[in-house]
Design a protein around this motif. Structure first.
Motif, short mmCIF file in Angstrom:
data_model
loop_
_atom_site.label_atom_id
_atom_site.label_comp_id
_atom_site.label_asym_id
_atom_site.label_seq_id
_atom_site.Cartn_x
_atom_site.Cartn_y
_atom_site.Cartn_z
N ALA A 91 35.65 46.38 36.86
CA ALA A 91 36.17 47.21 38.08
C ALA A 91 35.25 46.92 39.25
N GLU A 92 33.88 47.16 38.94
CA GLU A 92 33.22 47.04 40.19
C GLU A 92 33.09 45.62 40.69
N ARG A 93 32.99 44.58 39.90
CA ARG A 93 33.35 43.30 40.18
C ARG A 93 34.42 42.84 41.09
N LEU A 94 35.55 43.51 40.70
CA LEU A 94 36.53 43.13 41.46
C LEU A 94 36.53 43.85 42.88
N ARG A 95 36.08 45.02 42.87
CA ARG A 95 35.87 45.84 44.14
C ARG A 95 34.98 45.07 44.92
N GLN A 96 33.69 44.34 44.46
CA GLN A 96 32.89 43.80 45.34
C GLN A 96 33.43 42.45 46.03
N LEU A 97 34.40 41.77 45.08
CA LEU A 97 34.96 40.56 45.75
C LEU A 97 36.28 40.81 46.69
N LEU A 98 36.75 41.94 46.27
CA LEU A 98 38.23 42.55 47.15
C LEU A 98 37.79 43.93 47.83
N PRO A 99 36.91 43.96 48.67
CA PRO A 99 36.68 45.39 49.22
C PRO A 99 37.97 46.19 49.86
N ASP A 100 38.93 45.06 50.12
CA ASP A 100 40.12 45.80 50.73
C ASP A 100 41.14 46.03 49.87
N GLY A 101 40.93 45.56 48.66
CA GLY A 101 41.69 45.75 47.52
C GLY A 101 42.62 44.41 47.31
N ALA A 102 43.66 44.63 46.27
CA ALA A 102 44.53 43.29 46.06
C ALA A 102 46.04 43.71 46.37
N ASP A 103 46.89 42.83 46.96
CA ASP A 103 48.23 42.98 47.27
C ASP A 103 49.00 42.93 46.02
N LEU A 104 48.44 42.30 44.89
CA LEU A 104 49.27 42.25 43.45
C LEU A 104 48.51 42.02 42.43
N VAL A 105 48.48 42.91 41.34
CA VAL A 105 47.63 42.67 39.90
C VAL A 105 48.80 42.20 39.06
N VAL A 106 48.43 41.18 38.44
CA VAL A 106 49.45 40.72 37.38
C VAL A 106 48.56 40.69 36.13
N ASP A 107 49.25 41.68 34.93
CA ASP A 107 48.37 41.86 33.77
C ASP A 107 49.01 41.29 32.67
N LEU A 108 48.22 40.42 31.91
CA LEU A 108 48.36 40.09 30.58
C LEU A 108 47.63 40.54 29.38
N ALA A 109 46.84 41.35 29.66
CA ALA A 109 45.81 41.96 28.74
C ALA A 109 46.08 43.37 28.08
N GLY A 110 46.69 44.32 29.10
CA GLY A 110 46.77 45.57 28.85
C GLY A 110 45.54 46.61 28.45
N GLY A 111 45.80 47.58 27.95
CA GLY A 111 44.90 48.55 27.60
C GLY A 111 43.92 48.88 28.41
N GLU A 112 42.61 48.76 27.97
CA GLU A 112 41.34 49.08 28.97
C GLU A 112 41.29 48.04 30.13
#
Ligand SMILES: NC(=O)c1ccc[n+]([C@@H]2O[C@H](COP(=O)([O-])OP(=O)(O)OC[C@H]3O[C@@H](n4cnc5c(N)ncnc54)[C@H](OP(=O)(O)O)[C@@H]3O)[C@@H](O)[C@H]2O)c1
Length: 301
Positions: free
Chosen positions: A196-217
Motif C-alpha cells: 500500500a505504501e509503495r503504491l502511494r509513493q508511486l501514485l501520490p494522487d491515486g489511481a483511476d482504476l485498480v484491476v484485481d486478480l489476486a483478491g483477499g489481503e
C-alpha cells in the motif's frame, strides 16, 4: 474413444484422472472439435474442490477453454463448418483437457491464422476476462491503471490492453515477476508487506482504476489507492470486493471476439509460459493451483 482428463469426486488433486470416454455428437448449439490446446485456469481446480457447488455427474471433465478443429456441427449452428479452426468455451458437461471435446457455438469464434493454437486456447476464459475487466470503466489516455496480479494469466493481458490504450499502467506482482512485468513497459510494484505504501509513493494522487486478480489481503491493500472504491474491479474475490466497496467484473458476450481481434493484430501477447502434454494435465493444474503462475499454462493433447 477419446482421452479426457477428469476428476472422479470433489476434493483434492488426487481425485483427478485421465480416462477413456465415448466420443459424443454435439448437441443443438454445439460444435465438436479435435482439441489442439487448452488453457488452464484457477476455475478448473475451484470446480474440482467444490468451491462453485458440488453438483453435476462424476467423473467430471476438466478445462474450460480450448482451441481446435471442428469435426461436427450441432443442430441450429450457423457460421461454422467441419475443418474450421476455432477457439471457444466448452459446452456444459464437457472438458477442454481432452483429445476431443464439444464447444458452445455461441461462445466460439473462428481462430485467425495469425494466432497459434496455443495462444488461441487462452482467450475464451483468460483473454475475454482481461478484456471485460479493462473496459468496464472508461479511462482516457494517460490515466492510471493498477493491475494487482500483473504477472498472471489475466493480469498480463490486462496490463497489455492498458498499454494499447496508452494508460499509465502499474503492475503489482511478486519480485520474481519484475522482468515479466517491466518487459511490457509497465511500472513494477512488488506485492506483499508494504505494498500500500509503495503504491502511494508511486501514485501520490491515486489511481483511476485498480484491476484485481489476486483478491483477499492483496485487494484490501491496493483498493485505497483508487480515487474511489467503485474504481476497483476484481475478478478474483466477491466477498472482499463487498467489504471494500469494489465492483466485480461483469462478463460480456463481446469480450471474446474483441480480445481475439486484439491478439490477431499482435498488440497483446497471451504469453504462454508452460506447455504440458495431456497425460501431465495434473502438473499443469498444480502449477496454476499454486497461485503464482506466470503468464498462461496450456495443455496439449
Ligand atoms: N469472474 C470471472 O469471470 C473470472 C474469469 C477468469 C478468472 N477469474 C479469477 O481471476 C483470478 C485470476 O485469474 P488468473 O487466470 O489470472 O490466475 P493466475 O494466472 O493464477 O494469476 C494470478 C496471479 O496473482 C498473483 N498474486 C497472488 N497473490 C498475490 C498478491 N498478494 N499480490 C499480487 N499478486 C498476487 C500471482 O503471482 P505472484 O504472486 O507470483 O505475482 C499470479 O500471477 C482467479 O481468482 C480466477 O478464478 C474470474
Amino acid at each position: 474413444m477419446t482421452k479426457v482428463y477428469t476428476f472422479n469426486d470433489f476434493g483434492g488433486p488426487e481425485r483427478q484422472e485421465l480416462i477413456d470416454a465415448e466420443i459424443v455428437d454435439p448437441g443443438p448449439g454445439e460444435l465438436a472439435i479435435e482439441v489442439r490446446a487448452a488453457g488452464v485456469n484457477p476455475v478448473d481446480w475451484k470446480i474440482r474442490q467444490g468451491l462453485l457447488g458440488k453438483h453435476g455427474p462424476l467423473p467430471m471433465p476438466m478445462g474450460r477453454e480450448a482451441s481446435g478443429v471442428v469435426t461436427a456441427v450441432g443442430q441450429g449452428v450457423t457460421g461454422f463448418a467441419v475443418g474450421d479452426e476455432v477457439l471457444g468455451l466448452v459446452a456444459p458437461g464437457h472438458g477442454a483437457f481432452a483429445e476431443r471435446t464439444v464447444l458452445a457455438a455461441d461462445q466460439t469464434v473462428a481462430k485467425p491464422q495469425e494466432i497459434s493454437f496455443d495462444d488461441a486456447a487462452t482467450l475464451p476464459v483468460a483473454g475475454a476476462t482481461a478484456y471485460d475487466l479493462t473496459h468496464q470503466v472508461e479511462l482516457k489516455e494517460g490515466q492510471t491503471m493498477v493491475v494487482v496480479g500483473a504477472g498472471g494469466g489475466i493480469g498480463r493481458m490486462a496490463a497489455q490492453i492498458g498499454k494499447v490504450h496508452k494508460f499509465d499502467v502499474v503492475g503489482v506482482a511478486s519480485a520474481g515477476k519484475r522482468e515479466l512485468v517491466e518487459s511490457l513497459g509497465v511500472k513494477f510494484v512488488e506485492s506483499g508487506d508494504g505494498v500500500a505504501e509503495r503504491l502511494r509513493q508511486l501514485l501520490p494522487d491515486g489511481a483511476d482504476l485498480v484491476v484485481d486478480l489476486a483478491g483477499g489481503e492483496a485487494l484490501r491493500a491496493a483498493a485505497p489507492i483508487a480515487k474511489e472504491p467503485a474504481l476497483v474491479i476484481t475478478a478474483a474475490d466477491v466477498d472482499t470486493a463487498r467489504e471494500v466497496g469494489a465492483r466485480v467484473v461483469e462478463r460480456t458476450s463481446e469480450g471474446l471476439a474483441k480480445i481475439t481481434g486484439v491478439v490477431q493484430y499482435g498488440v497483446v501477447d497471451p504469453t504462454v509460459t508452460a506447455r504440458y502434454p495431456l497425460a501431465e494435465a495434473g502438473a499443469a493444474i498444480a502449477e496454476v493451483e499454486g497461485g503464482h503462475a506466470a503468464g498462461k499454462v496450456v495443455v496439449i493433447p
